[in-house]
Design a protein around this motif. Structure first.
Motif: not given
Length: 354
Positions: A121-123, A157-164, A174-183
């Motif tokens: 998933x992405x988002x 987490x914003x801007x995230x790629x998640x795998x389950x 597992x997840x990787x975020x390029x920027x977890x809080x864009x606010x």
């Protein structure tokens, strides 16, 4: 004759398109929770800067579960592959206001692919910390739970790629975020500053017999160029033993915070139990120990929750919480308290799922 065939073809094509559209609609689910109750807490600080305290009674949303409305869907792409999406809005049912920092879909907003390999998933995503808390603390998502001691158990987490994925008795998120809080200003995806707002997180669980055990690792970087080398690191282990109708829970989390040139740690432990004496009745109990480095700053929290199902979708509930702070500790069930003050809270509410 050609005109007749063309007309029939047009009708047939229209029928197929209508059938396809109808099928697509059946793959979209609308769901949600509306939870409102009355909460009473004592010794709540009157202001963030003052020292006066008093009792507080209020109508509040999300005492037992956060109010939300969501949409999720799945489209079969063939060969076991499917497209998936989710949009979930959080709101305060007592006021109608948006939750999650005012985002329209602050709880989740993602699109992805699912198959035999698992799901990508992405988002904006719930984090593996969220997954760990939901599995190993039966009080979550109630207000008086591990959430009161570490809000990360409800994190996204914003801007995230998640795998389950699930592989026999093993489940992985597992997840990787390029920027977890864009606010947050410069909270994500800053040119030339790759470390800003980065988050990596993994939760692995294994089921053997009636016992489920899991581990968690999560690390967040600072949310500005100046603080990008600062980190918050969480490591946790948990176990659940199912002796139907009783379940027993235990977990430990260590949180390490590095803000150059200093580092601090906090340990969080809990044990809990759930009991379902009948199909309509759920009883939960938990005890927590929050232990930061330093003298006289430990906190103990004790909670009880009972719910009674009026139907498959609607229940009434009550939760009692007690927060006991040492002289320098100031953890609160709700709001803020003065250092060393203990706090008690009671909620009574109704929750409807749809």
């Amino acid at each position: 004759m050609k005109a007749l065939y063309a007309t029939r073809a047009t009708i047939l094509l229209g029928s197929v398109m209508a059938s396809t559209a109808l099928h697509a609609q059946t793959n979209v689910q609308i769901y949600g929770i509306v939870d409102v109750g009355v909460e009473y807490v004592n010794k709540a600080r009157v202001s963030s800067t003052g020292t006066a305290t008093g009792s507080l009674a209020k109508v509040d949303s999300g005492n037992a579960a956060a109010s939300r409305i969501g949409f999720r869907g799945r489209e079969d792409l063939g060969d076991g592959l499917a497209a998936v999406f989710g949009l979930e809005n959080g709101f305060s049912a007592d006021t109608g206001a948006l939750a999650n920092g005012g985002r329209l879909f602050g709880r989740q907003a993602y699109v992805g692919l699912a198959g035999k390999f698992g799901e990508v998933q992405l988002g904006r995503e719930t984090t593996p910390i969220f997954d760990f808390g939901a599995i190993y603390d039966p009080m979550i998502p109630a207000r008086y739970s591990a959430l009161a001691l570490d809000a990360a158990f409800a994190s996204r987490a914003d801007n995230a790629i998640r795998y389950g994925g699930r592989f026999g008795g093993l489940t992985l998120s597992t997840q990787y975020s390029f920027g977890f809080d864009s606010t947050i200003a410069n909270g994500g995806e800053v040119p030339g500053a790759f470390q800003v707002g980065k988050e990596i997180s993994t939760n692995v669980n294994y089921q053997f017999g009636n016992v489920l055990a899991g581990v968690l690792y999560d690390r967040q970087n600072g949310t500005s160029v100046a603080t990008q080398q600062n980190t918050v690191e969480r490591m946790a282990v948990g176990v659940v033993a199912d002796f139907n109708p009783v379940k027993l829970y235990a977990a430990f989390q260590r949180r390490n915070m590095h803000t150059a040139p200093t580092s601090t740690r906090t340990n969080l432990y809990w044990v809990a139990m759930s009991y379902n004496p009948t199909a309509a009745v759920t009883l939960l109990a938990a005890a927590y120990s929050y232990d930061p480095v330093g003298a006289s700053n430990r906190t103990g929290m004790y909670t009880l929750l009972g719910s009674y199902a009026l139907s498959k979708r609607t229940d009434i509930y009550s939760e009692l919480g007690i927060m006991r702070n040492q002289a320098k500790a100031a953890m609160a069930l709700d709001g803020t308290v003065n250092p060393g003050d203990n706090q008690a809270g009671l909620t009574l509410g109704i929750r409807h799922r749809f």
